[in-house]
Each structure stands twice: as structure tokens, then as C-alpha cells.
Motif scaffolding. Structure first.
Motif, PDB file in Angstrom:
ATOM      1  N   CYS A   1       4.055  -5.419  -0.333  1.00 29.47           N
ATOM      2  CA  CYS A   1       4.126  -4.881  -1.706  1.00 29.47           C
ATOM      3  C   CYS A   1       2.750  -5.004  -2.378  1.00 29.47           C
ATOM      4  O   CYS A   1       2.293  -4.083  -3.055  1.00 29.47           O
ATOM      5  CB  CYS A   1       5.164  -5.636  -2.536  1.00 29.47           C
ATOM      6  N   MET A   2       2.105  -6.152  -2.151  1.00 30.73           N
ATOM      7  CA  MET A   2       0.794  -6.364  -2.782  1.00 30.73           C
ATOM      8  C   MET A   2      -0.258  -5.463  -2.150  1.00 30.73           C
ATOM      9  O   MET A   2      -1.173  -4.983  -2.822  1.00 30.73           O
ATOM     10  CB  MET A   2       0.390  -7.838  -2.664  1.00 30.73           C
ATOM     11  N   TYR A   3      -0.101  -5.237  -0.847  1.00 29.35           N
ATOM     12  CA  TYR A   3      -1.008  -4.326  -0.132  1.00 29.35           C
ATOM     13  C   TYR A   3      -0.933  -2.924  -0.761  1.00 29.35           C
ATOM     14  O   TYR A   3      -1.958  -2.295  -1.036  1.00 29.35           O
ATOM     15  CB  TYR A   3      -0.590  -4.316   1.339  1.00 29.35           C
ATOM     16  N   CYS A   4       0.291  -2.458  -1.038  1.00 32.63           N
ATOM     17  CA  CYS A   4       0.456  -1.125  -1.640  1.00 32.63           C
ATOM     18  C   CYS A   4      -0.158  -1.104  -3.040  1.00 32.63           C
ATOM     19  O   CYS A   4      -0.847  -0.158  -3.415  1.00 32.63           O
ATOM     20  CB  CYS A   4       1.947  -0.742  -1.731  1.00 32.63           C
ATOM     21  N   ALA A   5       0.077  -2.179  -3.811  1.00 33.06           N
ATOM     22  CA  ALA A   5      -0.439  -2.208  -5.183  1.00 33.06           C
ATOM     23  C   ALA A   5      -1.966  -2.240  -5.192  1.00 33.06           C
ATOM     24  O   ALA A   5      -2.611  -1.469  -5.908  1.00 33.06           O
ATOM     25  CB  ALA A   5       0.124  -3.428  -5.920  1.00 33.06           C
ATOM     26  N   VAL A   6      -2.534  -3.093  -4.354  1.00 32.65           N
ATOM     27  CA  VAL A   6      -3.992  -3.255  -4.405  1.00 32.65           C
ATOM     28  C   VAL A   6      -4.701  -2.014  -3.843  1.00 32.65           C
ATOM     29  O   VAL A   6      -5.833  -1.703  -4.239  1.00 32.65           O
ATOM     30  CB  VAL A   6      -4.426  -4.564  -3.701  1.00 32.65           C
ATOM     31  N   ASN A   7      -4.049  -1.285  -2.956  1.00 30.87           N
ATOM     32  CA  ASN A   7      -4.663  -0.059  -2.429  1.00 30.87           C
ATOM     33  C   ASN A   7      -4.887   0.965  -3.537  1.00 30.87           C
ATOM     34  O   ASN A   7      -5.894   1.681  -3.535  1.00 30.87           O
ATOM     35  CB  ASN A   7      -3.794   0.553  -1.323  1.00 30.87           C
ATOM     36  N   THR A   8      -3.957   1.032  -4.481  1.00 28.94           N
ATOM     37  CA  THR A   8      -4.129   1.967  -5.596  1.00 28.94           C
ATOM     38  C   THR A   8      -5.303   1.514  -6.469  1.00 28.94           C
ATOM     39  O   THR A   8      -6.113   2.326  -6.916  1.00 28.94           O
ATOM     40  CB  THR A   8      -2.828   2.029  -6.434  1.00 28.94           C
TER      41      THR A   8
ATOM     42  N   TYR B   1      -0.395  -6.031  -9.566  1.00 30.02           N
ATOM     43  CA  TYR B   1      -0.978  -6.853  -8.503  1.00 30.02           C
ATOM     44  C   TYR B   1      -1.244  -8.279  -8.993  1.00 30.02           C
ATOM     45  O   TYR B   1      -0.909  -9.255  -8.321  1.00 30.02           O
ATOM     46  CB  TYR B   1      -2.280  -6.212  -7.982  1.00 30.02           C
ATOM     47  N   LEU B   2      -1.827  -8.381 -10.192  1.00 30.46           N
ATOM     48  CA  LEU B   2      -2.148  -9.717 -10.717  1.00 30.46           C
ATOM     49  C   LEU B   2      -0.881 -10.531 -10.984  1.00 30.46           C
ATOM     50  O   LEU B   2      -0.833 -11.728 -10.745  1.00 30.46           O
ATOM     51  CB  LEU B   2      -3.002  -9.591 -11.986  1.00 30.46           C
TER      52      LEU B   2
END
Ligand code: SF4
Length: 405
Positions: free
Chosen positions: A255-262, A283-284
């Protein structure tokens, strides 16, 4: 025109869900129920599902799509459901990978026999806006907490199942905690995570365990094959039966990977919009929640401590640019390296057949990983409809034999 899920169908239809993460999805079902949706989790995982998938999805297509669609059609043909009162749900990542198109494959598979069945998309990218199904902010938050509780339960379950003296102790504790978390979701007390984490750890620590030490084996790879027992032939169970302890990275990482990619997109291509701002805040928030869980598990001291996501990102930087995000992208080498750094050199790299991006970022990185970590004992396993279970298990047994040698 494909059937559309209308607002009224919320009261008349049952939504079928594919089973990717047995613990997490069981909890997420409660979130749907609390918000007025009736759901059913499909758990059938035998050869009939694969064969049904092969009838509708070309075997060159990603194996996860074949399995999820096979599971849906198999359930629909079973006669257990009235097709006029059923909808099916599939996730879309919204990225450039083929997972964004699974929805269309599923619609095509339903077209001839079940054209009246609406297909719902679960995504956070604004796809399929015209559907009567909406994830409200409240549902989103509830689901997020299910991911956190699912992760900690998956973590402690894998440890105690490996060592339990009385078979079944772990499963009954797990069952108990699923009910308690469901109650917490209903009562609205689910946000008191620290208290629940501590209580879960304390309770699982009471299970009588054998006094021995077994090798730890990490499981990384494509998201569906990594977690789904249907896709990976019950890999966690298999490792336990072979005398190893499975270490499965948290779903929150994905989930964090998807968020940080954006967020990274905004940095790489030099733009800021509402999406990058929202995903940065998300993400934060996730990072804060992850660190809270890590602190509690560390303090308790008995269970595997999850990786801090910022540590994963710095591991990724040693190998890749974080712009490499097709499929599971930089997350796979990052998780593999993090396992090595945390004393787990044995890793099963799970790959679906037909998954080009992950072959590049996973198998393509194996040599570099081995050069950096000479103790690395990594086996890449390709799951596909033609491979026999015995063949796949033999590859893993060879890796396990390396540990004993
Ligand atoms: S990551 Fe692989 S399996 Fe998943 S959609 Fe992309 S190509 Fe298919």
C-alpha cells in the motif's frame, strides 16, 4: 453495454470477493458489512479453479488474472448463487501494468453466460467512476486498519504455527482475534491500535511452543502470488511442513509502495497536483502507523519485526531508481535486500507466469543481490497453470536443502 452496479443493488446483491489475503480480506468483509454491503469471500483453491480460468483467459495472460476469473466463474457455475443477485469485485492498481485491465478481461469472461452480473472495481485511482459502488473516506480508513491488524495477525500466526506444540492452537487464537477486531470495528474502538497490538502479542505469546530453532524463509514477489494460497499452492503451509518458518512482508508495504510512487511521479516529472498532495499525506500517515506497530513488536521482543518502509526505500536505492514501478517494481529487490539485512538469507521469489515486469526487477536482480549478500539462498519460482505442484515444491525443497548443507 456491460451491467452496471446501481445504488439500489447495494440492498439486493451479494458481492463475490477473490481471496488474496485470507486474514486481511476476512476483516475487510466486516467493513463492507458495516457499510451496508453483503459479500462472500471465495476460498476454493483446487485444480477446477485453474481449469475454469483456462477456459476464459489466454494462458499467456498474467496467472493472477486467470486464477481470479477462474474462481469467480467456478463459483457462479456451482449453482450456489442466483446470478441475478450477484456482483463480482476485482482490484485495479491503476498503473501501467496489466492489472489495470483485469476488469475488462473479467467482463469478457462473464459476457456469454452471465451478462447481467456487474463487475465492481476496487481502486484508489478514480477508475470506474460511474459505478454505484463507492469507497467512502470512512470505509477507506476502516480498511486501512484492517490492513494493519491483518499484518500483525499474519506475522504472529506464521511464527506460532511454526512452533506450536498443540496443532490448532494458533488457528483458534486467530479466529478469536478476527472476532474481537470485527467487534472493535463495529463499536468504533478500532483506532486504539497500540492497545490491540499489545493484547494480540501477549495472547499469541501464551501459545506453548517447541523449544527449537528453525530456519526462516522469506516470501517476496508479485502481490497476488506472494499472498494467495490459491496461487502459491499454500506456500506458507508448505514451508512450515518442511520445517521452516515463513516470513511474509506486510501488505502495508505494498500500500505504501503505491502511495509513494504517486509522490515520486510528482518529484520525477516536476509537478504537483491534488493527487500528489493527497498521496503524500496518506504515505506519511501510513508511515506513522507502521512505525507505531514496529515499536510495539520490538518492545515485546518475541516476534519478527516488520521492515520500516523508509529502510526499504533506501535498500531500493542501492539497486534501482524508484521510478521503476511497473508491477511490484523496486519493492521486490528492496524487500529481498531487507530480509538479507535482517538475517533472513533464504528467500522464495514468487512470480506468476506471464509477468514480464517482475521478471526483470526480480530474477534480473538475483545476481546483484547474490554479489552483495554472498549468504543469499534465493529460489525463483514461476507459478503457471501448466506447472505441477510437485515440480514447484521440489525447487523449494532444493533451496531448503541448501540451508541444511
Ligand atoms: S505485475 Fe505481472 S502479474 Fe501483475 S499485472 Fe503486471 S504483468 Fe500481470
Amino acid at each position: 453495454m456491460p451491467a452496471v452496479f446501481t445504488k439500489e443493488m447495494k440492498h439486493t446483491h451479494t458481492i463475490l470477493l477473490p481471496d488474496m489475503l485470507p486474514v486481511h480480506f476476512g476483516l475487510i468483509q466486516t467493513v463492507f458489512a458495516l457499510n451496508g454491503y453483503k459479500t462472500e469471500l471465495l476460498t476454493k483453491s483446487d485444480r477446477a479453479v485453474v481449469d475454469e480460468g483456462l477456459q476464459h483467459v489466454h494462458n499467456d495472460t498474467c496467472y493472477p488474472a486467470l486464477l481470479v476469473i477462474g474462481q469467480f466463474i467456478d463459483a457462479l457455475k456451482s449453482g450456489r448463487f442466483n446470478p441475478d443477485k450477484i456482483a463480482v469485485m476485482i482490484s485495479q492498481t491503476g498503473g501501467g501494468c496489466r492489472a489495470s485491465n483485469y476488469l475488462h478481461l473479467l467482463r469478457k469472461a462473464l459476457e456469454t453466460e452471465f451478462p447481467q452480473i456487474p463487475v465492481l472495481s476496487i481502486n484508489f485511482s478514480g477508475l470506474e467512476r460511474d459505478s454505484g459502488f463507492k469507497i467512502t473516506p470512512k470505509m477507506f480508513i476502516q480498511m486501512l486498519y484492517c490492513v494493519l491488524y491483518g499484518d500483525i495477525l499474519m506475522n504472529v500466526r506464521n511464527h506460532t504455527r511454526t512452533y506450536e506444540i498443540h496443532k490448532g492452537d494458533t488457528d483458534s487464537k486467530l479466529h478469536k482475534w478476527v472476532i474481537l477486531i470485527e467487534r472493535a470495528l463495529k463499536s468504533g474502538h478500532y483506532k486504539d491500535t497500540k492497545r490491540y497490538y499489545n493484547a494480540i502479542l501477549e495472547d499469541f505469546a501464551k501459545i506453548p511452543l517447541k523449544n527449537e530453532k528453525k530456519p526462516k524463509v522469506g516470501i517476496v514477489g508479485e502481490i497476488y502470488v506472494k499472498y494467495s494460497p490459491l496461487a502459491n499452492n499454500h506456500l506458507e503451509d508448505f514451508l512450515i511442513s518442511e520445517g521452516a518458518e515463513p516470513i511474509v512482508p506486510a501488505f502495508l508495504d505494498f500500500c505504501m509502495y503505491c502511495a509513494v510512487n504517486t509522490v515520486n511521479d510528482g518529484i520525477i516529472y516536476n509537478f504537483t497536483d491534488s493527487k500528489t498532495i493527497i498521496f503524500k499525506a496518506a504515505y506519511l500517515f501510513l508511515l506513522r502507523k507502521q512505525r507505531e506497530m514496529i515499536r510495539v513488536i520490538k518492545q515485546h521482543g518475541q516476534f519478527e519485526v516488520p521492515h520500516d518502509f523508509e529502510e526499504l526505500r533506501s535498500n531500493a536505492d542501492k539497486y534501482f531508481h524508484q521510478g521503476v514501478k511497473m508491477g511490484e517494481g523496486w519493492l521486490i529487490p528492496a524487500e529481498t535486500a531487507a530480509l538479507m539485512e535482517h538475517g533472513v538469507p533464504n528467500v522464495v521469489l514468487t512470480q506468476p507466469f506471464g509477468c514480464l515486469p517482475n521478471h526483470i526487477v526480480a530474477k534480473g536482480m538475483m545476481r546483484t543481490i547474490r554479489e552483495n549478500y554472498p549468504e543469499a539462498n534465493v529460489v525463483a519460482v514461476d507459478y503457471d497453470p501448466g506447472a505441477t505442484k510437485v515440480n514447484l515444491e521440489n525447487r523449494i525443497k532444493l533451496m531448503l536443502a541448501n540451508i541444511r548443507n
